[in-house]
Design an enzyme around this catalytic site. Structure first.
Site, PDB file in Angstrom:
ATOM      1  N   GLY B 275     -71.716  77.097   4.723  1.00 44.44           N
ATOM      2  CA  GLY B 275     -71.101  75.799   4.462  1.00 44.44           C
ATOM      3  C   GLY B 275     -70.665  75.127   5.744  1.00 44.44           C
ATOM      4  N   SER B 276     -69.449  74.606   5.697  1.00 46.50           N
ATOM      5  CA  SER B 276     -68.978  73.776   6.799  1.00 46.50           C
ATOM      6  C   SER B 276     -68.892  74.494   8.133  1.00 46.50           C
ATOM      7  CB  SER B 276     -67.614  73.213   6.447  1.00 46.50           C
ATOM      8  OG  SER B 276     -67.662  72.637   5.171  1.00 46.50           O
ATOM      9  N   VAL B 277     -68.909  75.842   8.109  1.00 49.18           N
ATOM     10  CA  VAL B 277     -68.870  76.568   9.386  1.00 49.18           C
ATOM     11  C   VAL B 277     -70.031  76.112  10.261  1.00 49.18           C
ATOM     12  CG1 VAL B 277     -69.164  78.848  10.419  1.00 49.18           C
ATOM     13  CG2 VAL B 277     -67.666  78.557   8.449  1.00 49.18           C
TER      14      VAL B 277
END
Lengths: 123, 577
Positions: B275-277
């Site tokens: 995801g946003s990582v």
């Protein structure tokens, strides 16, 4: 003819003597070999028990086990980060002592060492 | 005359017979003597010890030399009744070593001359074995064998793996030693050929335990299906800890379900949408290529239309956002715009450069290939920019994040101990020092003000990025089932270690106000992990600024609560007693 007999006798004696010497040596070698075998077996056994003890040591020191024991028997908790200080910082916090104190400190240190040594000896 | 000759012949015949008989007898005796002297009888057949020879497997130790896997010798005592001279005596003598022996059964078995083999006692200690051998009972022998044991039990199960009864490595480092690492294994052998030096891993059991313990608590607390985490040295690529839950006990792999599907190593054998990582990678790319700067602003007022798809934000701000704001609000729209600005081919090339589009191989045989759409189009580039439809090994993600914060050098991760020089030689620059400095700023900002602010590890200057991905269930993204992750590093002013925590389907709790996004579960867990491991790793906390003081207050509150929840605690019990 007579000298031939003497030589013969001497040769026989020499042969018997040499045979005995050889026999003795062989026996010695065998003894030594047996000893080596025994020592090798003993070393192997010692190595095995060292191995076992090392495994046991690792098991007993496993962090999972240690933590379980600590939780059950001790009153420890995580260190507050504010208590983690560098040595220099700690020294800076110690109130400055009077100028005469160094000598006193040394004396008490000597006393302390003497006491510890006496204690060690007593034990 | 004829009588005389006959008698004489008879006499001669007797003499010849006697002479030949005696000569034959002496010849036989001397031949036997010569045979016994000259012929070296096979020592194994004479000995009462039977050894089962196995290929020596090197021990496996952690970076500080603590034993993780070893061959344990054991001896078993058996009898060969057909060679026994005195069964009663044998039982009597054995009883001096094993007082509670089943006398009747053994006596019956020992007396049965047709029996070839009877176990007397299995798996005895060396000193017991020595005592039995010292008895010197004919027909009683000892069988030596080895068994692979793992003193740490489940602690390092996914890294070390396990070997089967025939001493063959099946998973993890154990398998590596037999297969692709055979050269390494051979290099450990000692000249005597009987033993080997231990294989030294990069793992630190203390860090491993702290990580596993915190993840284990988190799985229970958030009723997650599983969890995973790792700690890696950013400069050498050494993995200090790698945990995947649920795990198994390598001492009894079958019984504890090592082969079950959910026991796979989530950190390397599975691919997940981080995801946003992944946004951090997009940011590093845009900053490094110069298409974005820290003070540039992007339009995040409306959902972004790309082809037929529409990109939304979770926490929509509906305004123009600066680059740091996009990072801390984790704006999909902003990140997508940054990726679009970089361009399709450039984006692909950067992902290739950091190795996110190919399978990462380490010593662990379990490695998965990244999952990416086959065709690289504008929409795939846009979704990949914020980690949608783009699944990689979590370890792979951690290696890239390490490169983003360590000054811009990508070092291949390893499970074996590695020195700084080797690591330096293996490193490959992927972004400039300057970009890396900016990334450190963004990560730290996110932990102070953004989605990762609940990582309360006071004074250890944590920085990081959160990720909450919706899990794909029956081919559809699910709104209720998530994969939350936190990827960070500390201390952010000079990063030394990357920490990754991932929770598989954590449930919302009253305590988290019904939220189940990363900031409410993965982030605090990572904070706990860092507060536990930083002192072990020799990273001193710095508590002189306001942020750190706030963090400290939060940490203290958290621990007070935890203690209260744990009940009266051991201290109280002791006071009573």
């Amino acid at each position: 003819m007579k000298s031939l007999t003497t030589i013969n006798v001497l040769l026989v004696i020499g042969l018997v003597g040499f045979a005995m010497f050889l026999y003795g040596r062989e026996q010695q070698t065998r003894m030594a070999e047996r000893e080596i075998r025994h020592i090798r077996a003993e070393i192997a056994r010692e190595e095995e028990s060292m191995r076992l003890l090392r495994i046991e040591w690792a098991m007993l020191n496993s962090p999972m086990r240690l933590e379980r024991l600590v939780m059950r028997h001790l009153d420890l908790r995580p260190v507050d980060p504010a208590r983690i200080r560098a040595v220099g910082d700690v020294l800076a916090d110690v109130p400055r002592q009077k100028p005469e104190s160094p000598a006193a400190g040394v004396r008490s240190l000597d006393e302390l060492i003497a006491r510890i040594q006496k204690g060690e000896a007593a034990r | 005359m004829s009588v005389m000759t006959t008698r004489r012949r008879l006499h001669d015949g007797r003499m010849t017979f006697v002479v030949v008989a005696f000569a034959g007898f002496f010849a036989a005796v001397s031949l036997k003597a010569a045979w016994l002297t000259l012929h070296d009888d096979d020592a194994r057949r004479k000995s009462s010890v039977v050894r089962k020879d196995r290929i020596p497997r090197p021990d496996i130790v952690d970076r500080n030399g603590i034993l993780l896997a070893a061959d344990m010798p054991f001896a078993s005592i058996f009898a060969e009744p057909y060679r026994m001279i005195d069964p009663e005596g044998a039982v009597e003598q054995l009883k001096t070593v094993f007082p509670n022996l089943n006398e009747a059964r053994l006596l019956r078995q020992f007396s049965n001359r047709r029996l070839k083999f009877v176990w007397v006692k299995r798996q005895v200690r060396p000193e017991v074995e020595a005592r039995v051998l010292a008895l010197g009972i004919p027909g009683i022998r000892v069988m030596k064998d080895k068994r692979r044991v793992y003193p740490m039990g489940p602690l390092t199960s996914h890294v070390v793996g396990y070997a089967n009864i025939d001493s063959k490595g099946l998973t993890g480092i154990e398998r590596y030693l037999d297969t692709s690492g055979a050269l390494f294994t051979a290099s450990l052998a000692r000249p005597d050929g009987r033993s080997a030096q231990p294989a030294k891993l990069s793992i630190d059991v203390r860090v491993q335990h702290a990580l596993r313990d915190e993840l284990d608590k988190a799985v229970k607390k958030f009723r997650a299906i599983g969890a995973g985490g790792l700690v890696m040295d950013v400069h050498t690529g050494e993995i200090l800890a790698l945990v995947s839950l649920p795990d198994f006990n390598p001492n009894a792999p079958v019984k504890t379900g090592a082969q079950k599907k959910d026991r796979l190593n989530r950190m390397t054998a599975g691919v997940y949408e981080l995801g946003s990582v992944i946004k951090a990678v997009t940011f590093a790319m845009a900053l490094d290529l110069g298409t974005a700067t820290l003070d540039k602003k992007y339009d995040a007022r409306f959902p972004l239309r790309v082809g037929r798809a529409k990109i939304h934000d979770y926490h929509a701000q509906r305004r123009w956002l600066s680059v740091p704001e996009i990072f801390t609000h984790s704006s999909n729209i902003g990140t997508a715009r940054m990726a679009l600005e970089v361009g399709l081919e450039q984006h692909k090339a950067f992902l290739d450069k950091v190795g996110l589009r190919e399978r990462l191989r380490t010593e662990l045989p379990e490695s998965a290939r990244p999952l990416l759409p086959r065709r690289w189009t504008t929409i795939t580039s846009v979704t990949a920019s914020f980690g949608h439809g783009f699944a990689v090994q979590p370890l792979q993600g951690a290696a890239v994040i390490a490169a983003l914060v360590n000054g811009g050098v990508l070092v291949p991760p390893t499970f074996l101990k590695r020195d700084a020089e080797t690591a330096k030689a293996m490193g490959r620059r992927v972004i400039s020092e300057e970009t890396s400095r900016k990334m450190r700023y963004l990560f730290r900002l996110n932990a102070v003000k953004g989605t990762a602010r609940r990582a309360a590890a006071p004074g250890w200057r944590v920085g990081g990025k959160t990720g909450t991905a919706e899990k794909v269930i029956n081919g559809k993204y699910s709104k209720d089932h998530r994969l939350t992750s936190f990827m960070g590093a500390f201390p952010m002013d000079d990063p030394k270690y990357v920490v990754l925590v991932m929770l598989d389907d954590p449930r919302p709790l009253p305590e988290t106000h019904g939220y189940a996004t990363s900031g409410w579960n993965a982030v605090p867990v990572a904070g706990n992990v860092i507060a536990r491991i930083a002192p072990l790793l020799g990273v001193p906390p710095r508590l002189d600024d306001e942020v750190a003081k706030e963090e400290l207050a939060r940490w203290r509150k958290l621990h007070k609560n935890a203690e209260r929840r744990a009940g009266a605690g051991p201290g109280a019990r002791r006071k009573q007693g």
